[in-house]
Design an enzyme around this catalytic site. Structure first.
Site, mmCIF file in Angstrom:
data_model
loop_
_atom_site.group_PDB
_atom_site.id
_atom_site.type_symbol
_atom_site.label_atom_id
_atom_site.label_comp_id
_atom_site.label_asym_id
_atom_site.label_seq_id
_atom_site.Cartn_x
_atom_site.Cartn_y
_atom_site.Cartn_z
ATOM 1 N N SER A 138 62.024 14.789 60.859
ATOM 2 C CA SER A 138 61.237 14.770 62.099
ATOM 3 C C SER A 138 59.762 15.003 61.816
ATOM 4 C CB SER A 138 61.690 15.893 63.026
ATOM 5 O OG SER A 138 62.865 15.568 63.668
ATOM 6 N N ASP B 48 59.762 12.076 72.268
ATOM 7 C CA ASP B 48 60.239 13.368 71.751
ATOM 8 C C ASP B 48 60.491 14.332 72.908
ATOM 9 O OD1 ASP B 48 60.327 15.850 70.004
ATOM 10 O OD2 ASP B 48 59.821 14.340 68.506
ATOM 11 N N HIS C 175 59.569 20.972 69.707
ATOM 12 C CA HIS C 175 59.658 19.946 68.667
ATOM 13 C C HIS C 175 58.578 18.878 68.850
ATOM 14 C CE1 HIS C 175 61.534 16.377 66.697
ATOM 15 N NE2 HIS C 175 62.048 17.262 65.867
#
Ligand SMILES: *[C@@H]1O[C@H](CO)[C@@H](O)[C@H](O)[C@H]1NC(C)=O
Ligand SMILES: *[C@@H]1O[C@H](CO)[C@@H](O)[C@H](O)[C@H]1NC(C)=O
Ligand SMILES: *[C@@H]1O[C@H](CO)[C@@H](O)[C@H](O)[C@H]1NC(C)=O
Ligand SMILES: *[C@@H]1O[C@H](CO)[C@@H](O)[C@H](O)[C@H]1NC(C)=O
Ligand SMILES: *[C@@H]1O[C@H](CO)[C@@H](O)[C@H](O)[C@H]1NC(C)=O
Length: 853
Positions: free
Chosen positions: A514, A153, A204
């Protein structure tokens, strides 16, 4: 992020389309990086021999190339730089198994934006109450201890208190990690790797890691004691490329990760990608790869991202839960305060400060309505109230932004909760969701006096009024183009409260598949912890068989193409010892004999110490199509009650303790499937314990679709009133007739715009002299454009593709020798192949044009 500069990325971009006369050629270029490929060598058993032989073949053909990365562990091959035009030569080499153009991969949505923010407090994860994880924690004390989760990620803020504030030091839960890219990486430039996968500018990855395994005592992810490997593959802008993802997968494998959690992807539907080959290899090594299906729910069928589309990935879609945390907005008119919930994209959910700003109604400058579908009256610094309906949410947001608004509040146009306002990630405008009654009450009050709005910076729990999980509208639909069940299952994805980098407020909400992905990664860690001896296959089956179906009331479940096995039930998965076959692919693309019964055998494994007696029944699901009755693409999908029946040889069976094997067969009656309908038909086999015997319901999805190429034209005839495909000048976008002169300087490049209605395996581009339009004169590309996703026209989904040609060609006789097409009159021929199995392509011949050098 879908548009990527293709052959001539440096060209100045032209103005946005006006009216129905032109198309914007700066948009929707194919999502491929020029002059970059992944090559897989044939292994020795296939007659090849790796890099040396490949290099020898390249040298013999006189093709210059540079290796940017070798792959050795999960795929024998390399990432190379080579002129696009050589790809056809390369693909023909004895030693090449496959070549793939490099693609850009994005997060399911963008990062937090990096605003300095007031810290929010740690809160409990509400999702654990719905998934059985809370019960597993209290009853079974499972925490994922000793299980290694590799997270690919944007990195992790490991200084965050939920991760122990340490990295790779003795006793630290984060035992591995690497930054493959550096902050400045944007997908195109050269990565600058280092040893530190710190995430401070995106956020994120920190949010994702928190869901899987964060732990500060109050906030606890699914597997709060799991060990983590952090693999950073994107810089601050949230874009990665195929190469760095493959690198990260190999490294996570080498580091001994049990689970790879990958919350990113490229929309595709196809499963033939190098990432998928690595997923298969990992599966073969007994590893689990958990991936997000993507947030392209508006794109309807076949929209699953890669690598989720790979057969052996655990592909995760998202659900909304009835309860969620949110900030709220207080609107004060006179003495009345109306409190509404905060909604929207993650970036908008970074703590927002609005104190006593004006609250005004969106009034169309053209007069009348409050839909904000066109320009609205000035609303500088205000929260603008608009009604839902009539146009896309992003149109409303853009119109509010243009009016100077600080935020947008949307009230529902029908009773009930409209869900969260969730629009294009590029539009940075906070939003709020309001019930119809509240919206109307506010309007009545606004008629009497002015109003102000303030955001309550605290976070509180809101309810959406539903009694259980429901599909999240953004979650991508499957199946994969070759008919595999995707997504495999659904998990909580909307408004998930988790960790953010300390400089972004420590905790916050994000939405997307996600977020659902790490939830399942954490659950797999709990499964591994509780069943160390079980095989990978068994764990997949436990996870899938025990899911709970979502219903499309009254009579059908949601389609298998939407929910796969259904909503995660972690408690049942951990506490059962019985598994059955995973799923059935009943009728893949080409159903030739529709009248017969298709029979499949069911495998079972009773790993427990009790005999289990199950009844068998069949549960119909909604049939869905991506096309309306006139074969035009539609979103959301058209539904039908046509049922694909399943019948069983035996209706009740006792499975002896400890036994494994085949015991029942199930027949699928494909009679109702008509080729021309192009419906995805699906359903479930439900095994439920005989009254008075132990066990949970186990469900097995099956899916099939009829598809005859001729039923749906590959090429759409028009878009926005313009006939397609068409030849335009780059940057101008107006369809051309015969005789345009191209100089291949400035903006003067031939550009073809096309819109495809079904996934296309390959686009072949060749050139003929205008005088002899059926004689191929030269080739532009055979293997550069592979595995295209079908187009759509809702939301930010690409409605067409733009192909810019740079004037370079080669001839069949000498594929490695490239040249600029000489001056003269030509036509360009494009062929669109729907599959790799020789089906006839759709073709397009451009009007005649003149090359003038
Ligand atoms: C090509 O690769 C695929 C997938 O990795 C493999 O199954 C196949 O055997 C390979 N073919 C050759 C000739 O090596
Ligand atoms: C790839 O492997 C070859 C052969 O081992 C080596 O010469 C080359 O330097 C490697 N390239 C990269 C970028 O690692
Ligand atoms: C409300 O708006 C939605 C979204 O535009 C639309 O699908 C729906 O039909 C509208 N409902 C009514 C009652 O107008
Ligand atoms: C918003 O309204 C709630 C409920 O009336 C109140 O408790 C809260 O203090 C208000 N917050 C702001 C910022 O006005
Ligand atoms: C299990 O299946 C049976 C038969 O359809 C149904 O009656 C029951 O409600 C199901 N149980 C659960 C927990 O879904």
């Amino acid at each position: 992020m879908r548009s990527v500069g293709l052959t001539i990325a440096a060209l100045a971009l032209a103005a946005v389309s006006v009216g129905a006369q032109t198309l914007d050629t700066s948009l929707y270029q194919l999502n491929i990086l020029p002059n970059n490929y992944i090559v897989q060598y044939n292994d020795a058993s296939g007659g090849g021999g790796g890099l040396d032989q490949f290099a020898a073949e390249m040298q013999a053909a006189g093709i210059p190339f540079t290796i940017t990365k070798n792959f050795t562990l999960l795929l024998k091959g390399a990432s190379i730089q080579v002129d696009d035009k050589h790809v056809d030569s390369m693909a023909s080499f004895n030693n090449v198994n496959a070549t793939w153009p490099l693609r850009l991969t994005s997060l399911s949505h963008d990062g937090a934006g990096g605003d300095k923010a007031t810290p929010l407090p740690p809160l409990k994860m509400l999702a654990h109450d719905y998934t059985g994880v809370g019960r597993l924690r209290s009853e079974k004390k499972l925490t994922g201890k000793g299980v290694k989760i590799g997270i690919i990620d944007s990195g992790l803020d490991y200084k965050h208190r939920a991760f122990g504030g340490c990295f790779k030091t003795a006793g630290c839960r984060i035992t591995h990690g690497y930054d493959f890219v550096g902050d400045q990486f944007d997908g195109h430039n050269t990565p600058v790797p280092d040893d530190d996968p710190m995430d401070t500018c995106n956020g994120h990855g920190t949010h994702v890691a928190g869901i899987a395994a964060g732990n500060d005592g109050v906030f606890q992810g699914v597997a709060p004691d799991a060990t983590l490997g952090i693999y950073r593959v994107m810089g601050c802008n949230g874009l990665a490329s195929t190469t760095v993802i493959l690198e990260a997968m190999e490294r996570a494998f080498a580091d001994g990760m049990d689970i790879l959690s990958i919350s990113l992807g490229t929309p595709s539907g196809w499963s033939e990608y190098p990432e998928s080959r690595m997923v298969s290899a990992l599966y073969g090594f007994g590893k689990y790869v958990v991936t997000g299906v993507g947030n392209d729910g508006a794109d309807t069928l076949w929209a699953v991202s890669s690598p989720a589309s790979g057969a052996e990935s655990i592909a995760v879609g998202a659900v909304d839960l009835p309860n969620f945390y949110s900030q709220s907005l207080n609107v004060t008119v006179g003495k009345t305060v109306t409190v509404v919930k905060r909604s929207g994209q993650q970036r908008d959910l970074a703590p927002l400060k609005l104190v006593n700003v004006p609250f005004v109604r969106a009034v169309a400058t053209s007069g009348g309505d409050d839909y904000a579908c066109g320009p609205i009256n000035a609303a500088k610094g205000a929260v603008v109230l608009a009604q839902r309906g009539n146009c896309a949410l992003q149109d409303k947001a853009v119109n509010a932004l243009n009016a100077g608004a600080a935020a947008l509040a949307i009230y529902n146009n029908e009773s009930g909760d409209s869900g969260l306002v969730f629009y294009d990630q590029a539009i940075n405008l906070p939003s709020f969701s309001i019930l119809k009654v509240d919206g109307e009450a506010l309007i009545a009050q606004l008629a009497k006096g002015s109003a102000t709005a303030s955001v309550d910076t605290r976070v509180s729990t809101f309810s959406n009024g539903k009694d259980g999980p429901t599909r999240a509208w953004y979650s991508s639909w499957g199946p994969s183009v070759n008919g595999d069940v995707k997504p495999d299952l659904l998990a909580p994805g909307t408004n998930i409260y988790s960790t953010l980098p300390t400089n972004q407020g420590e905790y916050g909400l994000q939405s997307g598949t996600s977020m659902a992905t790490p939830y399942v990664s954490g659950t797999v860690a709990l499964l591994i912890e509780s069943k160390r001896a079980a095989s990978v296959d068994s764990l997949y089956n436990l996870l899938f068989n025990t899911c709970t179906l979502l219903w499309n009331r009254p009579s059908r479940t949601e389609s298998v193409a939407l929910q796969g096995n259904g909503f995660l039930n972690a408690y049942n998965a951990v506490t059962t010892d019985f598994t059955v076959s995973r799923y059935y692919n009943v009728a893949s693309k080409y159903v030739s004999d529709l009248s017969k019964l298709i029979s499949k055998t069911m495998y079972f494994d009773n790993m427990g110490s009790k005999d289990m007696t199950y009844n068998f029944e069949f549960i119909p699901s909604l049939s869905v199509s991506a096309y309306d009755k006139d074969n035009v693409m539609v979103s959301p999908p058209r539904t039908s009650l046509v049922t694909l029946y399943a019948r069983f040889m035996l209706d009740t069976i006792t499975f002896k303790a400890g036994n494994t094997g085949t015991k029942n067969s199930v027949s699928f009656d494909t009679t109702p499937i008509r080729e021309n309908d192009l419906m995805v038909h699906s359903g479930y086999v439900n095994m439920y314990p005989k009254a008075g015997t132990p066990g949970y319901n186990l469900t097995i999805p099956y899916l099939g679709y009829a598809f005859r190429q001729a039923a749906i034209p590959i090429l759409a005839p028009s878009y926005s009133g313009i006939n397609l495909p068409c030849l335009v000048q780059y940057g101008v976008g107006m369809p051309l007739k015969n005789g345009k002169v191209f100089t291949f300087t400035g903006n003067d490049y031939p550009t073809v715009i096309f819109r495809i209605q079904i996934p296309v395996y390959r686009v072949r581009v060749r050139i003929a002299k205008a005088a002899t339009p059926t004689n191929i004169h030269a080739t532009v590309t055979e293997n550069h454009f592979l595995y295209l996703q079908k187009n759509m026209d809702s939301g930010d989904v690409q409605p067409y593709y733009t192909y810019v040609w740079d004037g370079v060609v080669y001839s069949y006789a000498q594929p490695s020798k490239l040249f600029n097409l000489a001056s003269g009159q030509y036509v360009m021929l494009l062929e669109f192949y729907p599959t790799s199995s020789g089906d006839s392509p759709a073709t397009y011949t451009t009007p005649m044009f003149e090359v003038k050098r």
